[in-house]
Design a protein around this motif. Structure first.
Motif, PDB file in Angstrom:
ATOM      1  N   SER A  34       0.844  -1.193   0.000  1.00  0.00           N
ATOM      2  CA  SER A  34       0.000   0.000   0.000  1.00  0.00           C
ATOM      3  C   SER A  34       0.877   1.239   0.000  1.00  0.00           C
ATOM      4  CB  SER A  34      -0.912   0.006   1.230  1.00  0.00           C
ATOM      5  OG  SER A  34      -1.749   1.129   1.232  1.00  0.00           O
ATOM      6  N   GLU A  35       0.604   2.140  -0.921  1.00  0.00           N
ATOM      7  CA  GLU A  35       1.350   3.407  -1.026  1.00  0.00           C
ATOM      8  C   GLU A  35       2.853   3.172  -1.044  1.00  0.00           C
ATOM      9  OE1 GLU A  35       0.031   6.399   1.733  1.00  0.00           O
ATOM     10  OE2 GLU A  35      -2.043   5.752   1.574  1.00  0.00           O
ATOM     11  N   GLY A  36       3.272   2.131  -1.753  1.00  0.00           N
ATOM     12  CA  GLY A  36       4.693   1.856  -1.909  1.00  0.00           C
ATOM     13  C   GLY A  36       5.325   1.089  -0.773  1.00  0.00           C
ATOM     14  N   SER A  37       4.586   0.813   0.289  1.00  0.00           N
ATOM     15  CA  SER A  37       5.130   0.061   1.421  1.00  0.00           C
ATOM     16  C   SER A  37       4.659  -1.389   1.366  1.00  0.00           C
ATOM     17  CB  SER A  37       4.673   0.662   2.749  1.00  0.00           C
ATOM     18  OG  SER A  37       5.245   1.928   2.935  1.00  0.00           O
ATOM     19  N   GLN A  38       5.560  -2.302   1.715  1.00  0.00           N
ATOM     20  CA  GLN A  38       5.216  -3.710   1.827  1.00  0.00           C
ATOM     21  C   GLN A  38       5.076  -4.061   3.306  1.00  0.00           C
ATOM     22  OE1 GLN A  38       8.362  -5.697  -0.356  1.00  0.00           O
ATOM     23  NE2 GLN A  38       6.997  -5.905  -2.115  1.00  0.00           N
ATOM     24  N   ILE A  39       3.943  -4.629   3.650  1.00  0.00           N
ATOM     25  CA  ILE A  39       3.646  -4.923   5.049  1.00  0.00           C
ATOM     26  C   ILE A  39       3.437  -6.435   5.194  1.00  0.00           C
ATOM     27  CG2 ILE A  39       2.051  -4.488   6.957  1.00  0.00           C
ATOM     28  CD1 ILE A  39       1.400  -1.811   5.344  1.00  0.00           C
ATOM     29  N   PRO A  40       4.407  -7.117   5.834  1.00  0.00           N
ATOM     30  CA  PRO A  40       4.266  -8.563   6.017  1.00  0.00           C
ATOM     31  C   PRO A  40       3.301  -8.881   7.162  1.00  0.00           C
ATOM     32  CG  PRO A  40       6.313  -7.808   7.005  1.00  0.00           C
ATOM     33  CD  PRO A  40       5.666  -6.602   6.362  1.00  0.00           C
ATOM     34  N   VAL A  41       2.497  -9.914   6.965  1.00  0.00           N
ATOM     35  CA  VAL A  41       1.524 -10.330   7.967  1.00  0.00           C
ATOM     36  C   VAL A  41       1.594 -11.851   8.113  1.00  0.00           C
ATOM     37  CG1 VAL A  41      -0.923 -10.414   8.595  1.00  0.00           C
ATOM     38  CG2 VAL A  41      -0.015  -8.410   7.376  1.00  0.00           C
ATOM     39  N   GLU A  42       1.790 -12.311   9.336  1.00  0.00           N
ATOM     40  CA  GLU A  42       1.712 -13.738   9.628  1.00  0.00           C
ATOM     41  C   GLU A  42       0.323 -14.016  10.193  1.00  0.00           C
ATOM     42  OE1 GLU A  42       3.586 -16.130   8.881  1.00  0.00           O
ATOM     43  OE2 GLU A  42       5.531 -15.226   8.436  1.00  0.00           O
ATOM     44  N   ALA A  43      -0.323 -15.065   9.699  1.00  0.00           N
ATOM     45  CA  ALA A  43      -1.695 -15.385  10.097  1.00  0.00           C
ATOM     46  C   ALA A  43      -1.753 -16.720  10.827  1.00  0.00           C
ATOM     47  CB  ALA A  43      -2.592 -15.431   8.865  1.00  0.00           C
ATOM     48  N   LYS A  44      -2.681 -16.819  11.776  1.00  0.00           N
ATOM     49  CA  LYS A  44      -2.902 -18.072  12.492  1.00  0.00           C
ATOM     50  C   LYS A  44      -4.387 -18.257  12.764  1.00  0.00           C
ATOM     51  CE  LYS A  44       0.974 -20.269  13.561  1.00  0.00           C
ATOM     52  NZ  LYS A  44       1.735 -19.797  12.422  1.00  0.00           N
ATOM     53  N   LEU A  45      -4.819 -19.528  12.711  1.00  0.00           N
ATOM     54  CA  LEU A  45      -6.159 -19.875  13.167  1.00  0.00           C
ATOM     55  C   LEU A  45      -6.150 -19.924  14.681  1.00  0.00           C
ATOM     56  CD1 LEU A  45      -7.455 -22.797  10.932  1.00  0.00           C
ATOM     57  CD2 LEU A  45      -8.125 -20.405  10.903  1.00  0.00           C
ATOM     58  N   LEU A  46      -7.109 -19.259  15.281  1.00  0.00           N
ATOM     59  CA  LEU A  46      -7.277 -19.270  16.739  1.00  0.00           C
ATOM     60  C   LEU A  46      -8.593 -20.006  16.992  1.00  0.00           C
ATOM     61  CD1 LEU A  46      -6.376 -15.496  17.305  1.00  0.00           C
ATOM     62  CD2 LEU A  46      -4.832 -17.446  17.053  1.00  0.00           C
ATOM     63  N   ARG A  47      -8.494 -21.308  16.955  1.00  0.00           N
ATOM     64  CA  ARG A  47      -9.684 -22.156  16.947  1.00  0.00           C
ATOM     65  C   ARG A  47      -9.524 -23.194  18.052  1.00  0.00           C
ATOM     66  NH1 ARG A  47     -10.329 -24.735  11.202  1.00  0.00           N
ATOM     67  NH2 ARG A  47      -8.586 -25.956  12.011  1.00  0.00           N
ATOM     68  N   PHE A  48     -10.278 -23.028  19.121  1.00  0.00           N
ATOM     69  CA  PHE A  48     -10.119 -23.872  20.295  1.00  0.00           C
ATOM     70  C   PHE A  48     -11.081 -25.056  20.328  1.00  0.00           C
ATOM     71  CE2 PHE A  48      -8.172 -19.876  21.275  1.00  0.00           C
ATOM     72  CZ  PHE A  48      -7.025 -20.230  21.966  1.00  0.00           C
ATOM     73  N   TYR A  49     -11.949 -25.157  19.318  1.00  0.00           N
ATOM     74  CA  TYR A  49     -12.903 -26.262  19.234  1.00  0.00           C
ATOM     75  C   TYR A  49     -12.724 -27.006  17.913  1.00  0.00           C
ATOM     76  CZ  TYR A  49     -15.488 -24.008  23.038  1.00  0.00           C
ATOM     77  OH  TYR A  49     -15.862 -23.440  24.235  1.00  0.00           O
ATOM     78  N   ARG A  50     -12.909 -28.309  17.965  1.00  0.00           N
ATOM     79  CA  ARG A  50     -12.891 -29.125  16.759  1.00  0.00           C
ATOM     80  C   ARG A  50     -14.239 -29.044  16.050  1.00  0.00           C
ATOM     81  NH1 ARG A  50      -9.845 -34.514  19.174  1.00  0.00           N
ATOM     82  NH2 ARG A  50      -7.734 -33.637  19.079  1.00  0.00           N
ATOM     83  N   ASP A  51     -14.300 -29.646  14.873  1.00  0.00           N
ATOM     84  CA  ASP A  51     -15.518 -29.671  14.067  1.00  0.00           C
ATOM     85  C   ASP A  51     -16.704 -30.257  14.833  1.00  0.00           C
ATOM     86  OD1 ASP A  51     -16.793 -29.560  11.252  1.00  0.00           O
ATOM     87  OD2 ASP A  51     -17.059 -31.660  11.810  1.00  0.00           O
ATOM     88  N   ASN A  52     -16.432 -31.222  15.716  1.00  0.00           N
ATOM     89  CA  ASN A  52     -17.510 -31.882  16.464  1.00  0.00           C
ATOM     90  C   ASN A  52     -17.834 -31.197  17.794  1.00  0.00           C
ATOM     91  OD1 ASN A  52     -15.350 -32.558  18.063  1.00  0.00           O
ATOM     92  ND2 ASN A  52     -15.536 -34.771  17.777  1.00  0.00           N
ATOM     93  N   GLY A  53     -17.156 -30.100  18.110  1.00  0.00           N
ATOM     94  CA  GLY A  53     -17.419 -29.368  19.340  1.00  0.00           C
ATOM     95  C   GLY A  53     -16.494 -29.708  20.488  1.00  0.00           C
ATOM     96  N   ASP A  54     -15.657 -30.734  20.332  1.00  0.00           N
ATOM     97  CA  ASP A  54     -14.680 -31.065  21.376  1.00  0.00           C
ATOM     98  C   ASP A  54     -13.594 -29.985  21.445  1.00  0.00           C
ATOM     99  OD1 ASP A  54     -16.060 -33.393  21.822  1.00  0.00           O
ATOM    100  OD2 ASP A  54     -14.598 -34.696  20.806  1.00  0.00           O
ATOM    101  N   ILE A  55     -13.005 -29.827  22.618  1.00  0.00           N
ATOM    102  CA  ILE A  55     -11.882 -28.906  22.768  1.00  0.00           C
ATOM    103  C   ILE A  55     -10.695 -29.428  21.961  1.00  0.00           C
ATOM    104  CG2 ILE A  55     -10.210 -27.944  24.417  1.00  0.00           C
ATOM    105  CD1 ILE A  55     -12.959 -26.714  24.682  1.00  0.00           C
ATOM    106  N   GLU A  56      -9.991 -28.538  21.265  1.00  0.00           N
ATOM    107  CA  GLU A  56      -8.797 -28.886  20.500  1.00  0.00           C
ATOM    108  C   GLU A  56      -7.567 -28.712  21.391  1.00  0.00           C
ATOM    109  OE1 GLU A  56      -6.159 -30.160  18.634  1.00  0.00           O
ATOM    110  OE2 GLU A  56      -7.855 -30.108  17.248  1.00  0.00           O
ATOM    111  N   PRO A  57      -6.955 -29.805  21.865  1.00  0.00           N
ATOM    112  CA  PRO A  57      -5.849 -29.697  22.824  1.00  0.00           C
ATOM    113  C   PRO A  57      -4.628 -28.949  22.288  1.00  0.00           C
ATOM    114  CG  PRO A  57      -6.595 -31.984  22.622  1.00  0.00           C
ATOM    115  CD  PRO A  57      -7.289 -31.196  21.566  1.00  0.00           C
ATOM    116  N   ALA A  58      -4.389 -29.025  20.982  1.00  0.00           N
ATOM    117  CA  ALA A  58      -3.190 -28.403  20.404  1.00  0.00           C
ATOM    118  C   ALA A  58      -3.352 -26.903  20.164  1.00  0.00           C
ATOM    119  CB  ALA A  58      -2.824 -29.087  19.098  1.00  0.00           C
ATOM    120  N   ALA A  59      -4.563 -26.378  20.315  1.00  0.00           N
ATOM    121  CA  ALA A  59      -4.811 -24.982  19.960  1.00  0.00           C
ATOM    122  C   ALA A  59      -3.989 -24.009  20.791  1.00  0.00           C
ATOM    123  CB  ALA A  59      -6.302 -24.664  20.098  1.00  0.00           C
TER     124      ALA A  59
END
Length: 198
Positions: A79-104
């Motif tokens: 944007s406007e000649g500047s490059q801005i790096p962004v690291e993204a992560k999923l912040l998801r504490f539940y699995r598809d079935n509603g169980d808690i995701e231990p690795a989150a």
């Protein structure tokens, strides 16, 4: 100043397009909706959709090599000649079935793994022209957030942990909420942007 404005707008734009993508997202294995998809696929879909809409960034790329290593940055905004790096992560504490995701928890907070907290250090050590920021894609059920966790508390803990482990200054820039998603577990959440300021 440009980084602050771009990260703020980026989080708001992501929050706007999550429900749009969710409306048609179908998974072969999991229940319908974007929340069940893995991080790489969510980022790809989000950036693709943002590229189709009018935004404040001229170029948005994914999986861009770091200038000083073999590692790849999740998103690079220009944007406007500047490059801005962004690291993204999923912040998801539940699995598809509603169980808690231990690795989150480790995925977000561990200083010893490829976590969101560790990504702050990775960005600080990079040779990008700006220190950039982090993007968290946070999901939760509508009928009850994790008792000791919500988007604001999560964002504050990331800031504290980055300072504790790496003596770096991270600022929560924006928490842009979204609701009404189709997945029965990943029904709502927020796009959280943090800016690395030193």
């Amino acid at each position: 100043m440009i980084t602050t404005a771009v990260l703020d707008q980026f989080a708001r734009d992501v929050s706007d397009v999550v429900p749009q993508i969710d409306a048609t997202a179908e998974h072969q294995r999991w229940q319908p909706g974007i929340g069940a998809f893995d991080e790489e696929e969510q980022v790809r879909r989000l950036v693709e959709r943002l590229g189709q809409q009018s935004t404040c960034y001229e170029v948005t790329e994914t999986e861009v090599p770091y200038p000083n290593s073999e590692q790849r940055c999740d998103i690079l905004l220009e944007s406007e000649g500047s490059q801005i790096p962004v690291e993204a992560k999923l912040l998801r504490f539940y699995r598809d079935n509603g169980d808690i995701e231990p690795a989150a928890y480790t995925t977000v907070y561990s200083p010893f793994s490829n976590s969101l907290v560790a990504d702050a250090k990775k960005l600080a050590d990079s040779e990008f022209e700006t220190e950039g920021g982090l993007l968290g894609l946070y999901y939760e059920p509508a009928d009850g957030a994790f008792p000791l966790m919500d988007a604001t508390k999560l964002a504050e803990k990331v800031v504290r942990d980055v300072e504790y482990w790496y003596n770096l200054t991270l600022k929560t820039q924006t928490i842009a909420e979204f609701t009404g998603l189709r997945h029965p577990v990943h029904q709502q959440g927020a796009a959280i942007a943090w800016e690395l300021t030193g």
